[in-house]
Design a protein around this motif. Structure first.
Motif, PDB file in Angstrom:
ATOM      1  N   LEU A 129     -17.745  -4.438   0.434  1.00  0.00           N
ATOM      2  CA  LEU A 129     -17.675  -5.156   1.707  1.00  0.00           C
ATOM      3  C   LEU A 129     -16.313  -5.824   1.881  1.00  0.00           C
ATOM      4  CD1 LEU A 129     -19.048  -6.209   4.271  1.00  0.00           C
ATOM      5  CD2 LEU A 129     -19.914  -8.141   2.923  1.00  0.00           C
ATOM      6  N   THR A 130     -15.798  -6.404   0.792  1.00  0.00           N
ATOM      7  CA  THR A 130     -14.493  -7.069   0.880  1.00  0.00           C
ATOM      8  C   THR A 130     -13.386  -6.077   1.179  1.00  0.00           C
ATOM      9  OG1 THR A 130     -15.251  -8.737  -0.711  1.00  0.00           O
ATOM     10  CG2 THR A 130     -12.878  -8.568  -0.334  1.00  0.00           C
ATOM     11  N   THR A 131     -13.377  -4.958   0.475  1.00  0.00           N
ATOM     12  CA  THR A 131     -12.315  -3.972   0.685  1.00  0.00           C
ATOM     13  C   THR A 131     -12.414  -3.316   2.061  1.00  0.00           C
ATOM     14  OG1 THR A 131     -13.697  -2.337  -0.463  1.00  0.00           O
ATOM     15  CG2 THR A 131     -12.013  -3.478  -1.760  1.00  0.00           C
TER      16      THR A 131
ATOM     17  N   LEU B  74      -3.475  -2.049   0.413  1.00  0.00           N
ATOM     18  CA  LEU B  74      -3.339  -0.982  -0.580  1.00  0.00           C
ATOM     19  C   LEU B  74      -4.467  -1.018  -1.599  1.00  0.00           C
ATOM     20  CD1 LEU B  74       0.489  -0.768  -1.325  1.00  0.00           C
ATOM     21  CD2 LEU B  74      -0.921   0.773   0.013  1.00  0.00           C
ATOM     22  N   ILE B  75      -4.799  -2.200  -2.091  1.00  0.00           N
ATOM     23  CA  ILE B  75      -5.896  -2.316  -3.061  1.00  0.00           C
ATOM     24  C   ILE B  75      -7.191  -1.794  -2.453  1.00  0.00           C
ATOM     25  CG2 ILE B  75      -7.375  -3.991  -4.239  1.00  0.00           C
ATOM     26  CD1 ILE B  75      -4.884  -5.622  -4.839  1.00  0.00           C
ATOM     27  N   ALA B  76      -7.439  -2.145  -1.203  1.00  0.00           N
ATOM     28  CA  ALA B  76      -8.669  -1.698  -0.547  1.00  0.00           C
ATOM     29  C   ALA B  76      -8.716  -0.180  -0.427  1.00  0.00           C
ATOM     30  CB  ALA B  76      -8.781  -2.355   0.827  1.00  0.00           C
ATOM     31  N   GLN B  77      -7.617   0.437  -0.009  1.00  0.00           N
ATOM     32  CA  GLN B  77      -7.601   1.890   0.173  1.00  0.00           C
ATOM     33  C   GLN B  77      -7.751   2.625  -1.160  1.00  0.00           C
ATOM     34  OE1 GLN B  77      -3.930   2.559   2.238  1.00  0.00           O
ATOM     35  NE2 GLN B  77      -4.829   2.290   4.254  1.00  0.00           N
TER      36      GLN B  77
ATOM     37  N   MET C 228     -11.106   5.050  -2.551  1.00  0.00           N
ATOM     38  CA  MET C 228     -10.971   6.455  -2.922  1.00  0.00           C
ATOM     39  C   MET C 228     -11.199   6.661  -4.423  1.00  0.00           C
ATOM     40  SD  MET C 228      -7.940   7.857  -0.404  1.00  0.00           S
ATOM     41  CE  MET C 228      -6.831   6.457  -0.495  1.00  0.00           C
ATOM     42  N   THR C 229     -10.804   5.696  -5.242  1.00  0.00           N
ATOM     43  CA  THR C 229     -11.066   5.788  -6.681  1.00  0.00           C
ATOM     44  C   THR C 229     -12.564   5.728  -6.948  1.00  0.00           C
ATOM     45  OG1 THR C 229      -8.945   4.747  -7.186  1.00  0.00           O
ATOM     46  CG2 THR C 229     -10.627   4.722  -8.908  1.00  0.00           C
TER      47      THR C 229
ATOM     48  N   ILE D 286      -7.704  10.761  -7.964  1.00  0.00           N
ATOM     49  CA  ILE D 286      -7.189   9.387  -7.969  1.00  0.00           C
ATOM     50  C   ILE D 286      -5.677   9.383  -7.739  1.00  0.00           C
ATOM     51  CG2 ILE D 286      -6.794   7.373  -9.438  1.00  0.00           C
ATOM     52  CD1 ILE D 286      -9.517   7.882 -10.706  1.00  0.00           C
ATOM     53  N   ALA D 287      -4.957  10.296  -8.427  1.00  0.00           N
ATOM     54  CA  ALA D 287      -3.508  10.380  -8.227  1.00  0.00           C
ATOM     55  C   ALA D 287      -3.181  10.746  -6.784  1.00  0.00           C
ATOM     56  CB  ALA D 287      -2.909  11.401  -9.179  1.00  0.00           C
ATOM     57  N   ASN D 288      -3.962  11.645  -6.216  1.00  0.00           N
ATOM     58  CA  ASN D 288      -3.778  12.009  -4.816  1.00  0.00           C
ATOM     59  C   ASN D 288      -3.996  10.810  -3.910  1.00  0.00           C
ATOM     60  OD1 ASN D 288      -3.407  13.496  -2.540  1.00  0.00           O
ATOM     61  ND2 ASN D 288      -5.124  14.869  -2.825  1.00  0.00           N
ATOM     62  N   ALA D 289      -5.043  10.029  -4.206  1.00  0.00           N
ATOM     63  CA  ALA D 289      -5.343   8.850  -3.399  1.00  0.00           C
ATOM     64  C   ALA D 289      -4.248   7.801  -3.513  1.00  0.00           C
ATOM     65  CB  ALA D 289      -6.690   8.260  -3.829  1.00  0.00           C
ATOM     66  N   VAL D 290      -3.726   7.608  -4.724  1.00  0.00           N
ATOM     67  CA  VAL D 290      -2.667   6.612  -4.924  1.00  0.00           C
ATOM     68  C   VAL D 290      -1.407   7.012  -4.159  1.00  0.00           C
ATOM     69  CG1 VAL D 290      -1.116   5.600  -6.631  1.00  0.00           C
ATOM     70  CG2 VAL D 290      -3.539   5.804  -7.145  1.00  0.00           C
ATOM     71  N   ALA D 291      -1.020   8.287  -4.248  1.00  0.00           N
ATOM     72  CA  ALA D 291       0.189   8.738  -3.552  1.00  0.00           C
ATOM     73  C   ALA D 291       0.045   8.613  -2.042  1.00  0.00           C
ATOM     74  CB  ALA D 291       0.508  10.179  -3.944  1.00  0.00           C
ATOM     75  N   LEU D 292      -1.114   8.973  -1.496  1.00  0.00           N
ATOM     76  CA  LEU D 292      -1.326   8.854  -0.059  1.00  0.00           C
ATOM     77  C   LEU D 292      -1.351   7.397   0.381  1.00  0.00           C
ATOM     78  CD1 LEU D 292      -4.028  11.620   0.577  1.00  0.00           C
ATOM     79  CD2 LEU D 292      -1.624  11.660   1.231  1.00  0.00           C
ATOM     80  N   SER D 293      -1.932   6.519  -0.440  1.00  0.00           N
ATOM     81  CA  SER D 293      -1.975   5.098  -0.088  1.00  0.00           C
ATOM     82  C   SER D 293      -0.590   4.481  -0.145  1.00  0.00           C
ATOM     83  CB  SER D 293      -2.925   4.355  -1.034  1.00  0.00           C
ATOM     84  OG  SER D 293      -4.241   4.837  -0.915  1.00  0.00           O
TER      85      SER D 293
END
Length: 317
Positions: free
Chosen positions: A138-140, A196-199, A203-204, A243-250
């Motif tokens: 909910l927070t994110t 960024l933390i939320a995104q 995805m993680t 996860i790596a894909n999500a980090v790069a896109l974020s």
């Protein structure tokens, strides 16, 4: 590395280069279609016709648009995007003074937000459906839906105006100690990290949950493996690709957010330089800054695409 994989990666890189070339055309045409005369805007209303005409010739504005584009692209590829129309300083020098500040802000934000987002995402996947998972989700979700300028404004009101813990502006002309650097970067990094933390966390969490539902994890459970061993040895390693894909896109989202944050906090970075160039109608500087941001965005997106290909054998075919 087989030939098929090499061709696939080479095609992704070639697509990125062609996309950047198309972006350069769009950037040049976009600035060309802005209303008004650049030479007249630089000199002001009191400029003489001879002075305006001389500046137009110096900027090659009397030549066809395609020739001006080729000249601009050639200078850009050689690392010499020209001089600023306002300060008459080399654009490469202006960018070199601001780019390290933006890179430092991005680096500190990545160091802060990526580990925290991975911890929150993995732990939420482990305790899926629990009170902890619902609170974190909910927070994110709330943070993702709030724009950066709203978070920045609320941060300034709370921590700078009311509590007086940190300065509202992140600019200083002199040498700074470590404590002063932390104080100046605290609010910009906090603002960028929230989104960024939320995104990355969302995805993680989805990637780890999908990995926990796979057949090899069910086999490990039936064999009596401990829950922590299942997560660390089976679920997380197989979710590294997504996860790596999500980090790069974020992280590509960090570029747009940095422009807003640098403007609000008066941070002397590349985003603030771009905003100042737009305000003063400094076309060569605008074009150079936009191309840097577009190149960085394409690099991160291409990196995410390559990470997804290398981590998933099915995508290689």
């Amino acid at each position: 590395m087989n030939a098929l994989l090499v061709r696939l990666l080479a095609s992704r890189i070639a697509i990125a280069i062609l996309t950047l070339l198309f972006v350069s055309v769009a950037v040049f045409l976009g600035t060309e279609m802005l209303p008004g005369d650049v030479a007249q805007a630089v000199y002001g209303q009191n400029a003489t016709p001879d002075a305006v005409e001389g500046l137009r010739r110096a900027l090659h504005l009397d030549q066809p648009a395609y020739l001006r584009y080729l000249l601009w692209l050639g200078r850009l590829l050689t690392g010499d995007p020209g001089n600023s129309l306002v300060s008459n300083l080399p654009i490469a020098e202006l960018v070199a003074t601001r780019l390290p500040n933006s890179l430092m802000l991005a680096f500190v934000t990545i160091v802060v937000c990526v580990p925290m987002a991975l911890i929150l995402g993995i732990s939420s996947a482990i305790w899926q459906g629990s009170l902890y998972d619902r609170v974190v989700s909910l927070t994110t979700m709330s943070l993702v839906s709030v724009p950066e300028f709203v978070i920045a404004t609320l941060t300034v009101i709370m921590f700078a105006v009311n509590l007086r813990w940190f300065p509202a502006l992140s600019y200083s002309a002199g040498l700074l100690s470590l404590n002063q650097v932390v104080q100046l970067l605290a609010l910009p990094v906090f603002t960028l990290s929230c989104v960024l933390i939320a995104q990355i966390m969302r995805m993680t969490r989805a990637a780890v949950i999908d990995s926990l539902r796979s057949s090899y994890v069910e086999t490990a459970v039936l064999k009596g493996a401990r829950p922590m061993r299942i997560v660390l040895n089976h679920a997380v390693p197989n979710a590294i690709g997504p996860i790596a894909n999500a980090v790069a896109l974020s992280l590509s989202h960090l570029l747009g957010g940095a422009i807003i944050v640098e403007t609000i906090f008066n941070f002397p970075g590349l985003g603030r330089l771009l905003v100042d160039a737009v305000t003063t109608r400094d076309m060569p500087l605008i074009q150079a800054c936009v191309m840097i941001f577009c190149a960085a965005y394409l690099f991160l997106v291409t990196l995410a695409d390559i990470a997804g290909i290398l981590s998933n054998p099915r995508l290689r075919h």
